[in-house]
Design a protein around this motif. Sequence first.
Motif, short mmCIF file in Angstrom:
data_model
loop_
_atom_site.label_atom_id
_atom_site.label_comp_id
_atom_site.label_asym_id
_atom_site.label_seq_id
_atom_site.Cartn_x
_atom_site.Cartn_y
_atom_site.Cartn_z
N ILE A 38 -6.30 10.67 -1.85
CA ILE A 38 -6.92 10.60 -0.52
C ILE A 38 -7.45 11.96 -0.06
O ILE A 38 -8.62 12.07 0.35
N VAL A 87 -7.32 2.35 2.32
CA VAL A 87 -6.36 1.96 1.29
C VAL A 87 -6.10 0.46 1.41
O VAL A 87 -5.99 -0.08 2.51
N SER A 90 -5.34 8.29 4.98
CA SER A 90 -6.30 7.19 4.89
C SER A 90 -6.87 6.88 6.27
O SER A 90 -6.16 6.89 7.27
#
Lengths: 292, 292, 292, 292
Positions: free
Chosen positions: C201, C214, C238
């Motif tokens: 990420i 995600v 995320s």
Amino acid sequence: MSEQLPDLSILRRCWSGYDDPATTHTVQVNGVKIGGSKPVIIAGPCAVESYEQTLNIARAVKAAGAHLLRGGAYKPRTSPHSFQGLGREALEILVAVRAETGLGFVTEVMDPRLVDLVAEHADMLQIGSRSMQNYPLLREVGRTDKPILLKRGWSSTLEEWLCSAEYVAMEGNRNIVLCERGIRASCHWSYARNVLDLNVIQPVRQATPLPVMVDPSHATGQWSLVGAMSQAALAAGSHGLLIEALAPEVCREDLLCDAEQGIPQDVLQEITRAAEKMDVSLPSGLRAAAKC
Amino acid sequence: MSEQLPDLSILRRCWSGYDDPATTHTVQVNGVKIGGSKPVIIAGPCAVESYEQTLNIARAVKAAGAHLLRGGAYKPRTSPHSFQGLGREALEILVAVRAETGLGFVTEVMDPRLVDLVAEHADMLQIGSRSMQNYPLLREVGRTDKPILLKRGWSSTLEEWLCSAEYVAMEGNRNIVLCERGIRASCHWSYARNVLDLNVIQPVRQATPLPVMVDPSHATGQWSLVGAMSQAALAAGSHGLLIEALAPEVCREDLLCDAEQGIPQDVLQEITRAAEKMDVSLPSGLRAAAKC
Amino acid sequence: MSEQLPDLSILRRCWSGYDDPATTHTVQVNGVKIGGSKPVIIAGPCAVESYEQTLNIARAVKAAGAHLLRGGAYKPRTSPHSFQGLGREALEILVAVRAETGLGFVTEVMDPRLVDLVAEHADMLQIGSRSMQNYPLLREVGRTDKPILLKRGWSSTLEEWLCSAEYVAMEGNRNIVLCERGIRASCHWSYARNVLDLNVIQPVRQATPLPVMVDPSHATGQWSLVGAMSQAALAAGSHGLLIEALAPEVCREDLLCDAEQGIPQDVLQEITRAAEKMDVSLPSGLRAAAKC
Amino acid sequence: MSEQLPDLSILRRCWSGYDDPATTHTVQVNGVKIGGSKPVIIAGPCAVESYEQTLNIARAVKAAGAHLLRGGAYKPRTSPHSFQGLGREALEILVAVRAETGLGFVTEVMDPRLVDLVAEHADMLQIGSRSMQNYPLLREVGRTDKPILLKRGWSSTLEEWLCSAEYVAMEGNRNIVLCERGIRASCHWSYARNVLDLNVIQPVRQATPLPVMVDPSHATGQWSLVGAMSQAALAAGSHGLLIEALAPEVCREDLLCDAEQGIPQDVLQEITRAAEKMDVSLPSGLRAAAKC
């Protein structure tokens, strides 16, 4: 590839006399030469379970044309509740079977405190996959005068494998045979326990003069694949094979360990006969390629 | 293994006449039979770059003893800024080269909208690794009357691969040749782009009567490994090889695509000569094993 | 890392105005902003199975605090004999449910020939893992004016993923949201279908200003892990979550697809409540680190 | 999952009093309780290089709010030519630093012959990834009265990991803390040394009452990712963190080992502050899920 490696005494570029990639440092085990043009076949049971079982299988292995015996005395088992091997008793059985059949044997050692004991009995000491980075153990076997069979870890890079060989060599013992036994990947679980990585054989031979063998039994986990993958391994340039074999007339289901892996005697015979016709010296075409 | 699979029309257990694991459904490509006892060698450039390059290499490939030509017209490239192939122009070049040399050719198709165009020109349609699970494409090629070369995805299980073949077969086309081209794992990057998974060959042959080939060029990513791995693939039971080859006198560095992979003509010749001596029917020992 | 990449228009270093790693190119979907400091939750069924099922779940998803609906019309299924989605009928159901609930929706497109149809109906087009390197499809969705949700392939590198985004961007569409959904490795099969790679990420956010989400449902394959991994994903930076959810009072066993993955409404509520308290802008400490 | 495991004394189903998945067997280390609702932070240098370095970093670690010190005395290094740790001298330094700061410490032991020596000095014994299946070592540490930190091997399944814990427990020592440190896969090498597998945390907690920690330093190999992944690990339910930290004012380039991994003091402080606010007991929603 070898550019990324530190200077290791086992690399061609650091070991004088081995500039030509067709040359191999041969390793002698009870009169058998590993690293020559003829493939060497080492076969035997997963674990030594009794004198009779071991003698039977040793005779079958010899009759099939194999050159050395393998057999586990100290077994690394995932679970502590699984059969762990007969230990010292197994070593004595193997010695008695050698006296009877003339077959030298290789057996695994896992504990640095047992290296001297195992080295007193065995003709070759095996370092298993789980122990490839057991550095105190590598140093200890490096201090013996016995040849070492160093298996690759199941997710180890070539660089890590060669560095582990260097731990042995640093103590004065360069009689090392490398052994590829399959790696773990993500998409093979339904048909094979590991992926036999034959791509690595030529790069090993380019990087080091040490001989390299293949264990098709652990690399597949399925005895029905061992015949085909043995042929493939020798075609890829392996100096020999380490194979689990069943005793004649044994019932696969009665085995204490890895019952799916052992091949019957007729398959072993097929493998050794094919191997006898092969020449695993580096052919001229590959030698040219290896020099590039 | 195949117990876990749904009933697929391409499985031995669902395809009548193929109970014996030694039988194979042969696939005809421009008069060449894939799936017989003799290995089939398909060789050629990564990408078709010009008529002269393609003709030169086709002549060299034929002279070396290969049976079919390969060559990319539509290239799947990781980056959109890389050379993407000559497209329709390449198809016309390949047709002209076929007229000149008599070599049938296989070329990749990626776009369902181009299947008809490619099928009008090519003798065999290749589905690349990245497209193995492109279901609209699989259905579309299943509607043509051309044989299909279906590569395995680089992290695909055997079950996924066979299910993808079923997408093709469901539309009425069972002239499918499976092709192993290396998988991704965690420990091979310094010496090979992929891991050639030869363990899968026998399980494929046990599960389905479709023939199976190996692409040692993508499986290694290194031309110096292609010779050894070609031999290993045939020893493991592959019905043939798909190989990238250089044109004679070409300079590796001038290529637009995968310059590291193409083998020179003398290595191709060495491979085809060795292949001619091999019989890739299932030997009796393995047939016995396969029945277990 | 990004040094190894060619110059791509979606990289920070090639996209003016995004030098600061704390800045994100926000993507609007039916009035919802992806890429801001507040996480966006997209939830819904694996597949659209009927109007009633979809409406029920949409209402539950909305009541639980999620922002957008997900639901499969065209389902990529490993086997051609599995349920393939309701297709056009599902698109019409989703439109009717949007009219009823106000929730915008994302749905997958696999076939370049269906891009226009799907784009006429949906608020966001999903490119699934199997299609990440389906370049004709990427180009086609790049020609629409709809935002794209681009899932990572299950063995794809960051470089390959970003290059796939570039195929979309090259056609003029930079409204792309990247979505990590788990990768395949060798040692997770007994407890999770994939390995959720949260390590990726921050490197994504450093390399490109595109937002990244995600999918904890496919990343685990087990609904009982989705709650914990949703929290972990947001903690890792995320910009949002894509979650499979069950309709209230549905019986898990009756589902046509991925029955193990959907979470019940109370777990979804727990996730959205925790998400509302989070700020996924890059914190100052990480911003400092990212600049190094 | 745990159905596939043999009966192990460390499993919930075999260890009375731990039926509720929200209960944990807490492990005491120098007065610090691992396995409670508050995360435990263990931080320190990769290797002990001198008294001054270790004291400086211990003070910084304590000031930042961490609970225990980590530091390598015997370092497992891939190459025998790399720095191997100061050995006994490092143990004495760690004891002196503990006397000065009050911080208990954990340090690795690799050799069964050194277990008694290390256990005399250290508060907790670490078994590294490479040693996870070093069974003689596991048995030896199982005979001490010190708590054990058992790292997962980088390609080990959950079943293998738990079986290794059982080797320790079988000798009478169930004060074991499991530690996830990243696994090897095929597609992460450009941005992280390993893939942090947070999916495994909840299945561990469901299978066994032993506490479980995460090492984000080895799991990423990049200090700039350690902050985000520490937060993610605690969100996923880890009972604590094992982190490599730099001494204040140290120059990253002067370190003898893993220079890329150590985080500066301000990042450590950010992590410990966030951790203090977290409760890693199983929340009620997850408890419900875990019972399914």
